[in-house]
Motif scaffolding. Sequence first.
Motif, short mmCIF file in Angstrom:
data_model
loop_
_atom_site.label_atom_id
_atom_site.label_comp_id
_atom_site.label_asym_id
_atom_site.label_seq_id
_atom_site.Cartn_x
_atom_site.Cartn_y
_atom_site.Cartn_z
N LEU A 347 0.83 -1.20 0.00
CA LEU A 347 0.00 0.00 0.00
C LEU A 347 0.87 1.25 0.00
O LEU A 347 0.36 2.36 0.20
CB LEU A 347 -0.92 0.01 1.23
CG LEU A 347 -1.96 -1.10 1.34
CD1 LEU A 347 -2.78 -0.94 2.61
CD2 LEU A 347 -2.87 -1.12 0.12
N ASN A 348 2.14 1.09 -0.23
CA ASN A 348 3.09 2.19 -0.07
C ASN A 348 2.78 3.37 -0.99
O ASN A 348 2.93 4.53 -0.59
CB ASN A 348 4.51 1.69 -0.35
CG ASN A 348 5.57 2.57 0.25
OD1 ASN A 348 5.37 3.18 1.30
ND2 ASN A 348 6.70 2.67 -0.40
N ASP A 349 2.33 3.09 -2.20
CA ASP A 349 2.12 4.16 -3.17
C ASP A 349 0.74 4.81 -3.05
O ASP A 349 0.47 5.81 -3.72
CB ASP A 349 2.32 3.64 -4.59
CG ASP A 349 3.76 3.22 -4.86
OD1 ASP A 349 4.66 3.75 -4.19
OD2 ASP A 349 3.97 2.33 -5.71
N VAL A 350 -0.15 4.23 -2.25
CA VAL A 350 -1.50 4.80 -2.12
C VAL A 350 -1.79 5.30 -0.71
O VAL A 350 -2.87 5.86 -0.46
CB VAL A 350 -2.57 3.75 -2.53
CG1 VAL A 350 -2.41 3.38 -3.99
CG2 VAL A 350 -2.50 2.51 -1.65
N THR A 351 -0.86 5.11 0.21
CA THR A 351 -1.04 5.58 1.58
C THR A 351 -0.22 6.84 1.80
O THR A 351 0.98 6.85 1.53
CB THR A 351 -0.58 4.50 2.59
OG1 THR A 351 -1.26 3.28 2.34
CG2 THR A 351 -0.84 4.95 4.02
N PRO A 352 -0.86 7.92 2.27
CA PRO A 352 -0.11 9.18 2.46
C PRO A 352 0.93 9.05 3.57
O PRO A 352 0.76 8.28 4.52
CB PRO A 352 -1.19 10.19 2.83
CG PRO A 352 -2.33 9.37 3.36
CD PRO A 352 -2.28 8.07 2.62
N VAL A 353 2.01 9.80 3.44
CA VAL A 353 3.04 9.84 4.46
C VAL A 353 2.46 10.54 5.69
O VAL A 353 1.70 11.51 5.59
CB VAL A 353 4.27 10.61 3.94
CG1 VAL A 353 5.32 10.76 5.04
CG2 VAL A 353 4.85 9.90 2.72
N LYS A 483 -3.48 -6.26 2.74
CA LYS A 483 -3.95 -4.89 2.90
C LYS A 483 -4.45 -4.68 4.31
O LYS A 483 -4.13 -3.67 4.96
CB LYS A 483 -5.07 -4.60 1.89
CG LYS A 483 -5.65 -3.20 2.03
CD LYS A 483 -6.75 -2.95 1.00
CE LYS A 483 -7.35 -1.55 1.18
NZ LYS A 483 -8.42 -1.29 0.17
N GLU A 484 -5.24 -5.63 4.81
CA GLU A 484 -5.74 -5.55 6.19
C GLU A 484 -4.58 -5.49 7.18
O GLU A 484 -4.60 -4.73 8.15
CB GLU A 484 -6.65 -6.75 6.49
CG GLU A 484 -7.21 -6.76 7.90
CD GLU A 484 -8.05 -7.99 8.20
OE1 GLU A 484 -8.43 -8.18 9.39
OE2 GLU A 484 -8.32 -8.78 7.26
N MET A 485 -3.56 -6.31 6.95
CA MET A 485 -2.39 -6.32 7.86
C MET A 485 -1.72 -4.97 7.92
O MET A 485 -1.39 -4.46 9.00
CB MET A 485 -1.38 -7.36 7.38
CG MET A 485 -1.60 -8.75 7.90
SD MET A 485 -0.22 -9.82 7.42
CE MET A 485 -1.06 -10.96 6.35
#
Length: 530
Positions: A347-353, A483-485
């Motif tokens: 999810l690195n590219d879709v989760t904001p920093v 994704k849940e993890m």
Amino acid sequence: MKRNGWVVLLIILACVAGLTYHQMRRQQQAEEYGYESVPARSASGEGGRTDAKDVLVVADQYDATSMDPIAHNDVPSSRAVYSLYDTLIFADDEGNIFPGLAESWELLSGTEYKFNLRKGVKFHNGDELNAEDVRHAIMRATTDAGARIAVYSQNVKDVQVIDDHTLVIELKKTDYSFFPSLTHSWAAIYSKRAFEELGDGFGMNPAGAGSGPFKFVSWQKGNKYVLERFDDYWGPKPRVKTIEVRSIPEPTSRTIALETGEADIIFPVVHNDLRRVDENENLVLYRKPQNSITYVGFNVTKPPFDNVNVRRAVASALDVAGIQAASYRGVGNAPGSLVPSAVKYSLNDVTPVRERDVELAKKLLAEAGVNDLRLEIWTNERKERVDSATIIQAQLEEAGIKSEIKVLEWGAYLNGLLEKRHDLFILGWVNSIPDPNYAISGLLESSALGSTNYTFFSDAKLDELLDRGRGLEDGDERAALYKEMQLYIDEQLPMIYLHNDESIAGTRKNVRGFEPRSNEIHSFREVYFE
């Protein structure tokens, strides 16, 4: 100081320090690391060492901690193991599997893997490889001796020897992440007889035990180790006779060694030296995205960091994007998730920093009843991590949190973390196996306590999710589970994601056959001099 003034100050100080360091201390550092400050060697080999065509000198930032494949789980040691030993199967940098010591294999069931070994493979002591050697190496990894790599070996039930060149690895339960893990250094195969003869000294002096293209010669701990080509190697013979891997923690000293020709390959090249290497006509700079995460971990067993709201308060006090930008300066990026982008289901590219909110940090501390919070920030001597710790210290101060920075040598640092005395620490994790299970389990599963789970986070729900994930084949159900993890880990916050790194190396222009790998386990098997 205005907001982000600490960033400007750090950059100015680092740039000035880098200039004066190079101008004033070049000769001093060269003498400190045992070489003369001489003009750079030409691509034809003139100047510098006279044995350039036979000896490959590599400068790493850290020394290995052990050459016993199961007594470590750190990258410098894995590099040494990769030169000394072979595994049943190999993987390229894209994760494609191909034959190693096993020339073929078959999945008999969800828990059974059959391997057919190559015939005529010799160990460095002259013994021929057989299935008993493989059984000994794999089963030893399931004992207490393999505690540091238990995340890989914990599911092995037995290894059945069918004949001298046939064996079956039996698992306790179905695990679709296990097979690619056999490319990891934990599954390196060594001579059972040599191991028994070497005894307790195996990890420091594995002479004769190896199955790989280079054999052990010597090791001066904290300084260098020397390997020599094994002429009876079953596969393609290395083209260099000797490898000398030096430990040079100070970044500019590594770069000077490359410039003077006293090192042929160095890694990593830090941001201060990128242009310096790239613009030198005698050198080559390599950059590749790395499957890794650098994180700020909490010791969640130590009050008040056992309280998730205190962890959230510390996280809210930090400007992660600013810290990453100031410390790494154009190298890598700030992560949004634990699993690196190149690993499936990330999810690195879709989760904001994560963003900074100092007032929220103060509010959360007050609600938790924590006043006058004081803590230690531990790190090893890598410059970017020390810089990050310095900025973290300044930002925590703005939220009313006092901190001290403790910088430790690499081996002492890893051992110290296992003693549970730390509060916060900065460390990295390279996902050397292309499966999301290992991006998470090695850092946060309960089975990794006492090995690589330095946060000491132990959570029954996460353990259950990881166990389910290993039992699923790739597909929509497995993707949803990972994704849940990742979202659950973000809620529990055992760590703050700081940096996705790059594999950056420099070589002399006459070095051929070298390419940095995204898992940082760089190979010298194909390297030669032009």
